[in-house]
Design an enzyme around this catalytic site. Sequence first.
Site, PDB file in Angstrom:
ATOM      1  N   TYR A  35       0.856  -1.196   0.000  1.00  0.00           N
ATOM      2  CA  TYR A  35       0.000   0.000   0.000  1.00  0.00           C
ATOM      3  C   TYR A  35       0.889   1.241   0.000  1.00  0.00           C
ATOM      4  O   TYR A  35       1.813   1.331  -0.791  1.00  0.00           O
ATOM      5  CB  TYR A  35      -0.973  -0.063   1.187  1.00  0.00           C
ATOM      6  CG  TYR A  35      -2.119   0.906   1.068  1.00  0.00           C
ATOM      7  CD1 TYR A  35      -2.922   0.925  -0.078  1.00  0.00           C
ATOM      8  CD2 TYR A  35      -2.407   1.806   2.080  1.00  0.00           C
ATOM      9  CE1 TYR A  35      -3.974   1.816  -0.207  1.00  0.00           C
ATOM     10  CE2 TYR A  35      -3.460   2.709   1.960  1.00  0.00           C
ATOM     11  CZ  TYR A  35      -4.238   2.707   0.811  1.00  0.00           C
ATOM     12  OH  TYR A  35      -5.273   3.593   0.684  1.00  0.00           O
ATOM     13  N   LYS A  90     -20.283 -19.867 -10.056  1.00  0.00           N
ATOM     14  CA  LYS A  90     -19.573 -19.694 -11.326  1.00  0.00           C
ATOM     15  C   LYS A  90     -18.112 -19.350 -11.064  1.00  0.00           C
ATOM     16  O   LYS A  90     -17.200 -19.838 -11.741  1.00  0.00           O
ATOM     17  CB  LYS A  90     -20.244 -18.577 -12.129  1.00  0.00           C
ATOM     18  CG  LYS A  90     -19.901 -18.585 -13.609  1.00  0.00           C
ATOM     19  CD  LYS A  90     -20.743 -19.595 -14.359  1.00  0.00           C
ATOM     20  CE  LYS A  90     -20.553 -19.465 -15.852  1.00  0.00           C
ATOM     21  NZ  LYS A  90     -21.482 -20.301 -16.605  1.00  0.00           N
ATOM     22  N   GLU A 132     -24.268 -13.578 -17.219  1.00  0.00           N
ATOM     23  CA  GLU A 132     -24.889 -14.812 -16.730  1.00  0.00           C
ATOM     24  C   GLU A 132     -26.347 -14.568 -16.365  1.00  0.00           C
ATOM     25  O   GLU A 132     -26.695 -13.544 -15.753  1.00  0.00           O
ATOM     26  CB  GLU A 132     -24.128 -15.298 -15.489  1.00  0.00           C
ATOM     27  CG  GLU A 132     -24.445 -16.705 -15.084  1.00  0.00           C
ATOM     28  CD  GLU A 132     -23.758 -17.735 -15.966  1.00  0.00           C
ATOM     29  OE1 GLU A 132     -24.182 -18.906 -15.904  1.00  0.00           O
ATOM     30  OE2 GLU A 132     -22.824 -17.380 -16.708  1.00  0.00           O
ATOM     31  N   ASP A 133     -27.198 -15.509 -16.737  1.00  0.00           N
ATOM     32  CA  ASP A 133     -28.588 -15.567 -16.264  1.00  0.00           C
ATOM     33  C   ASP A 133     -29.338 -14.254 -16.478  1.00  0.00           C
ATOM     34  O   ASP A 133     -29.971 -13.715 -15.557  1.00  0.00           O
ATOM     35  CB  ASP A 133     -28.622 -15.965 -14.780  1.00  0.00           C
ATOM     36  CG  ASP A 133     -28.179 -17.407 -14.576  1.00  0.00           C
ATOM     37  OD1 ASP A 133     -28.042 -18.133 -15.575  1.00  0.00           O
ATOM     38  OD2 ASP A 133     -27.961 -17.802 -13.413  1.00  0.00           O
ATOM     39  N   GLY A 192     -35.192 -19.491 -27.530  1.00  0.00           N
ATOM     40  CA  GLY A 192     -34.621 -18.454 -26.677  1.00  0.00           C
ATOM     41  C   GLY A 192     -33.166 -18.206 -26.978  1.00  0.00           C
ATOM     42  O   GLY A 192     -32.644 -18.591 -28.042  1.00  0.00           O
ATOM     43  N   ALA A 193     -32.487 -17.578 -26.027  1.00  0.00           N
ATOM     44  CA  ALA A 193     -31.100 -17.169 -26.239  1.00  0.00           C
ATOM     45  C   ALA A 193     -30.198 -18.347 -26.561  1.00  0.00           C
ATOM     46  O   ALA A 193     -29.401 -18.300 -27.512  1.00  0.00           O
ATOM     47  CB  ALA A 193     -30.586 -16.438 -24.994  1.00  0.00           C
ATOM     48  N   ALA A 194     -30.285 -19.428 -25.761  1.00  0.00           N
ATOM     49  CA  ALA A 194     -29.414 -20.579 -25.982  1.00  0.00           C
ATOM     50  C   ALA A 194     -29.699 -21.240 -27.322  1.00  0.00           C
ATOM     51  O   ALA A 194     -28.776 -21.646 -28.040  1.00  0.00           O
ATOM     52  CB  ALA A 194     -29.585 -21.592 -24.850  1.00  0.00           C
TER      53      ALA A 194
END
Length: 751
Positions: A35, A90, A132-133, A192-194
Amino acid sequence: MDEDALEYHGGDPPGKIEIATTKPTNTQRDLSLAYSPGVAAPCLEIHDDETSAYQYTTKGNLVGVISNGSAVLGLGDIGAQASKPVMEGKGVLFKRFADIDVFDIELAHDDTDAFVESVAAMEPTFGGINLEDIAAPECFAIEERLRERLSIPVFHDDQHGTAIISGAALLNAVEISAKDLADLEVTFAGAGAAAVATARFYVSLGVKRENITMCDIDGILTTERAEAGDLNPYNREFAQDLPDGELADAMVDADVFVGLSAGGIVSQEMVRSMADDPIIFAMANPDPEIGYEEAKAARDDTVIMATGRSDYPNQVNNVLGFPFIFRGALDVRATEINEAMKVAAARALADLAKQDVPDAVVKAYGDEPLQFGPKYIIPKPLDARVLFEVAPAVARAAIESGAARIDLDTDRYVERLEARLGKSREMMRVVLNKAKSDPKRIALAEGTNETIIRAASQMVDRGIAQPVLIGDENEIRETVATLGLEFEPDVVDPTSGSYAAYADHLYERRKRNGITRREATSMIRDDTNYFGSVMVDRGDVDAMLTGLTNHYPSALRPPLQVIGTAADADYAAGVYMLTFKNRVVFVADATVNQAPDEDVLEEVTRHTAELARRFDVEPRAALLSYSDFGSVDNEGTRKPREAARQLREDPTIEFPVDGEMQADTAVLEEMLTGTYEFSELEKPANVLVFPNLEAGNIGYKLLQRLGGAEATGPMLVGMDKPVHVLQRGDEVKDIVNLAAVATVDAQSDSS
């Protein structure tokens, strides 16, 4: 499961991740460097050149896992705060599989603009962003806008992870079913997205866009529905000029079914309507669109089936992708994760599934056979080789496509990756590279053993040795064929040839030890350990491995009787290399000499130091006891003390050595340089010689089991020619590693 999960997450400390320091913070000087005032220096360097942040901060190994909790798998829109356990999880996977650090960030934003602005403002912190999600269709816009604005990789795993992993599975499924990507008729359940990302990715792999039929809850995505405004801007691109219909209609004559929708929506009748040898990826979680057994039982031909579940073959698991894709992207400081990098990841995964599976992976999945075919088209998540295959492939693709800021040498990069997974891999890489420079012929005495045969195949593939399998030739070749190994084994069958010269050799060696000529002939024909020992002693091979199916003393006896110890040695010894996170030590003797005197200890120390140098480790030897430098004087402490004195007085010894000393004295620098400043060792010892076999065996096993050390060995030293005795239960990788050591031993003998 719920109770166990709550206990798991709620145990002290709560959660699953923590912040740890990577530099010492033990003194006032350490803190002043960490520091104020020392931290000013790197700050000013980064101010002058922002890219130096990769040199002086964690940016290059830090990913932001960011969500608003609007589409958590299986839970839906639960909000930012409730999604935090998932984002922490994750982070665990990033660290566990690819040694990438993570900050999980949960943003309470429903507005796309606000979300994008918040993430964009954090660009200086991270080397990459994992979204994510996040609910569709907002996730498409968020990713697109962030990719345009940021100069670091942005990757929405819910879209691209499934696409890449299932894409790898598709490549292998097509090969097994003898179909062609360009001819496939593919039906999607889910829009959907996937699903959209997966369909786009299949096109990148070679599937024709016009051959993809996508369905949502209302049926087939048709151009009529698109014109009526019934589709969003993202799934509209897969609308086809077809009549209205349901999923059942779309599956008729389809080669491939891709399920990214809801459980239980596909019947056996729908599976029977598909084309010959259909490919079914039912990836809804936790319940697939159709069950594994149900789909397989629907037809008599080959059904290649994958799900999102770990309790069935061919799990499409995103953990096979994102850690390793980010690893490769971070290590070349990529500006994006582009299509070329994703395709490279899928092809690397597909290729890995065709390789022999490590024993550790097979054990982790219940000892079920794992061999390329309909039940094994993608690697398992716990296969450590994924890191070494996918990350380099992604890095190369980034460099070739212009997404990388820096170049790297791929071979050296693999070594860096191995070091991330443990010091033992880094150390073994030294020996493996040396072995490759001049492979030697190695006799494998237990040549009919399946594990030995698999190890032999890997020796050939990796170019570290030329294995010679001893045993029944027909049995060996049948096993090679059964295992699907693509190598031509070099086999020596003691029962099918004339080996009178071998019997004569053994007789001459042992005739004064109670062996008759007839017994020698029988031993050569019936005992492959004696046969292999004679091969080595005659020079027909350069080294030998044995012991996988025998007790250690039984396996060691024939080479000791036939080959014997080296000219400058009277004793053999067993050495283990123990590797910790930042340290490596060689431990002897752990397998051979029960109650060594000072001469044996001296010799064991010398040979262990020579072994350390083969791993490019400069030896510093300590002879251990329960006393320090004469603090206790009896017969037991005098032996290591005298051995150390003899070594110090030997002008040929070119490494520091001292003793007797206690184990903590040997390995703690502050004790060597403080309490015992007179010691010959200025740094902690890396060769530890125990006073007897009992102490050595107990010591190495405690260090391995409680100290977290990885053990490589035992490596036999002091023999006239290279022989290593395996342990019962050794895995293929252990055998391959010892083969590399034997090859390097043989190189030293021939130089």
